[in-house]
Design an enzyme around this catalytic site. Structure first.
Site, short mmCIF file in Angstrom:
data_model
loop_
_atom_site.label_atom_id
_atom_site.label_comp_id
_atom_site.label_asym_id
_atom_site.label_seq_id
_atom_site.Cartn_x
_atom_site.Cartn_y
_atom_site.Cartn_z
N LYS A 85 -21.14 -16.96 55.38
CA LYS A 85 -20.40 -17.97 56.14
C LYS A 85 -19.94 -19.08 55.21
O LYS A 85 -20.69 -19.52 54.33
CB LYS A 85 -21.30 -18.52 57.25
CG LYS A 85 -20.62 -19.49 58.22
CD LYS A 85 -21.58 -19.86 59.34
CE LYS A 85 -20.98 -20.83 60.33
NZ LYS A 85 -21.90 -21.13 61.45
N SER A 163 -20.17 -20.46 65.85
CA SER A 163 -19.20 -20.80 64.83
C SER A 163 -19.15 -19.79 63.69
O SER A 163 -18.28 -19.84 62.83
CB SER A 163 -19.51 -22.19 64.26
OG SER A 163 -20.77 -22.21 63.60
N SER A 187 -24.81 -20.37 67.26
CA SER A 187 -23.77 -19.87 66.36
C SER A 187 -24.10 -18.56 65.67
O SER A 187 -23.26 -17.99 65.00
CB SER A 187 -23.43 -20.93 65.31
OG SER A 187 -22.84 -22.05 65.92
#
Length: 480
Positions: A85, A163, A187
């Protein structure tokens, strides 16, 4: 660039891939170059890729091939490409945090998680897309990202979830074997549930956040997203451990010990029937009920339980709002916050600076009561079981604050606020794909346990995956 032709290669469990590397069926360089090729060709299809790490990854793969040729084996992740990420730094490569104000940001050093994975012989091949600033301030549309809305491999008109959208989509589409995501409040759970992959949110403090973007220092957690429970456990084993320079570090490590796993028949699961009927979206209920029956077939004792009545969402929101706006105070006061893509997020970050200290402190007092209360709930119950999300992935052009039509408000609270409660208390959670809704979209369950009981969750999750094949299902049109 060499490219492996086997379409199944990136849907193969990590340990099996590593075994094939050891047998010299293909090289680490072959595997890494194939991953880079897939990232280039298919990453844009899902808005999943923030940056491709090509030359450095290939050089690292060459070194690993040399080690493996000399039988210098480092473990089950050696030679395996992965994505991370974009809130975690990879040295000398862009780390944009999904947001335009940081599009030119580059750090010199790897984050601790990336450094640990590299030390095991895993190879970072991409920074994966994310919602800007991991959603700090709140956002209204899936398009709140420098890379555009994360698109779901099961249906490109649907959201991949936030996210960690790129991490979920890239694993689901078979672009990378595993990825690293982060969770402050849902997330990891959300993209795993929407994209039909497995994820493990570790106990707060088990994995160092150093070298990562801070959103909420008291709630941020980093964990793996992969195809199977075992893959997640193998990754967590390598990235866990104490870090004196992370003030939230618990100073503990995770060791994957399947041979010592508790017998599922000795465990007690707590669940709420209303979660699987009234609270779940109508099109998901049949699949959720079937998944619940699969857990019953394992032989685990199952008891009914509800969360104690607390304002979980309000406490989580106040905590993240205050800590997030403090973390981005310079961005807000400089005016650069106005470059973000989502107007609701801009307003939320600005408003966070004006949140009264009394509201934040009240949230922390409530949080302490929540932690104590959950400790009491988990005194007799080993694991809590609930839907990871109560609905399927929404249309990508739909506002995220649009409420779905519910038949009626459930009579009991059930475990509907388990995501907020578990994150406030720093509890570990395992996300398990458990079926498809009537409209063909993935759904998932979450298992939540006491702090540092990841092996219990993993053992129970493995037993579930041995009886089901939902974690092996692929999107109708995966990357190929």
């Amino acid at each position: 660039m060499s490219r492996l032709k086997d379409p199944d290669i990136f849907f193969t469990p990590v340990a099996e891939l590593n075994g094939r590397l050891k047998k010299r069926e293909f090289s680490a360089r072959d595997l890494v170059e194939t991953a880079i090729d897939r990232l280039q060709r298919f990453g844009p299809r899902y808005n999943a890729v923030a940056h491709i790490i090509d030359d450095d990854a290939i050089d690292r793969a060459k070194d690993i091939d040399g080690d493996m040729k000399r039988e210098r084996f480092r473990g089950p992740l050696q030679g395996i490409p992965f994505g991370v990420k974009d809130l975690l730094s990879v040295g000398k490569h862009p780390t944009r945090w999904g947001a335009k104000p940081y599009e030119n940001q580059v750090f010199e050093k790897d984050s601790v998680v990336v450094r640990k994975l590299h030390s095991t012989g895993a190879v970072a091949v991409a920074k994966l897309a994310m919602v800007e600033l991991a959603g700090g301030g709140g956002y209204r549309y899936p398009a709140a990202s420098l890379n555009g809305p994360g698109l779901n491999p099961w249906d490109l008109t649907r959201w991949a979830g936030g996210s960690s959208s790129g991490s979920g989509a890239a694993v689901a589409a078979g672009i990378v074997p595993f990825a690293i995501g982060s969770e402050t409040w849902g997330s990891i759970l959300t993209p795993c549930a929407f994209c039909g992959v497995t994820g493990l949110r570790p106990t707060y403090g088990l994995v160092s956040r150093r070298g990562g973007m801070a959103l909420s220092w008291s709630m941020d957690k980093i964990g793996p997203i992969a195809r199977t429970v075992e893959d997640c456990a193998l990754v967590l084993q390598e990235i866990s451990g104490g870090d004196a320079e992370d003030p939230g570090s618990a100073g503990k490590s995770f060791y994957y010990n399947p041979q010592f796993a508790r017998d599922p028949k000795d465990l007690t699961i707590g669940f709420s029937p209303s979660d699987f009927s009234e609270a779940a979206a109508p099109e998901t209920r049949a699949a959720f009920q079937a998944a619940l029956e699969a857990f019953r077939s394992i032989g685990t004792k199952i008891e009914e339980v509800d969360l104690p009545d607390f304002p979980y969402r309000a406490a989580a929101s106040a905590t993240i709002t205050a800590e997030g706006s403090a973390a981005f105070e310079e961005l807000i006061r400089s005016g650069l916050v106005d470059q973000l893509a989502d107007e609701k997020q801009i307003a939320g970050l600005k408003a966070g600076l004006d949140l009264p200290a009394s509201d934040y402190l009240r949230a922390q007092r409530i949080r302490l009561l929540i932690q104590r209360s959950l400790r009491n709930v988990l005194y007799k119950i080993d694991v809590l079981l609930a839907p990871a999300r109560y609905e399927t992935a929404p249309p990508v052009d739909q506002p995220l604050d649009r409420r779905r039509n519910a038949d009626s408000e459930p009579a009991s609270l059930g475990l509907r606020d388990l995501s907020a409660a578990g994150n406030l208390a720093g509890l570990p959670a395992l996300v398990l794909p458990c079926g498809l809704s009537e409209n063909g979209l993935p759904i998932a369950l979450q298992l939540v346990g006491r702090p540092f009981t990841e092996n219990t969750l993993v053992g129970l999750g493995k037993a579930f995956q041995e009886r089901t094949d939902w974690h092996l299902r692929r999107p109708p049109n995966p990357a190929a």
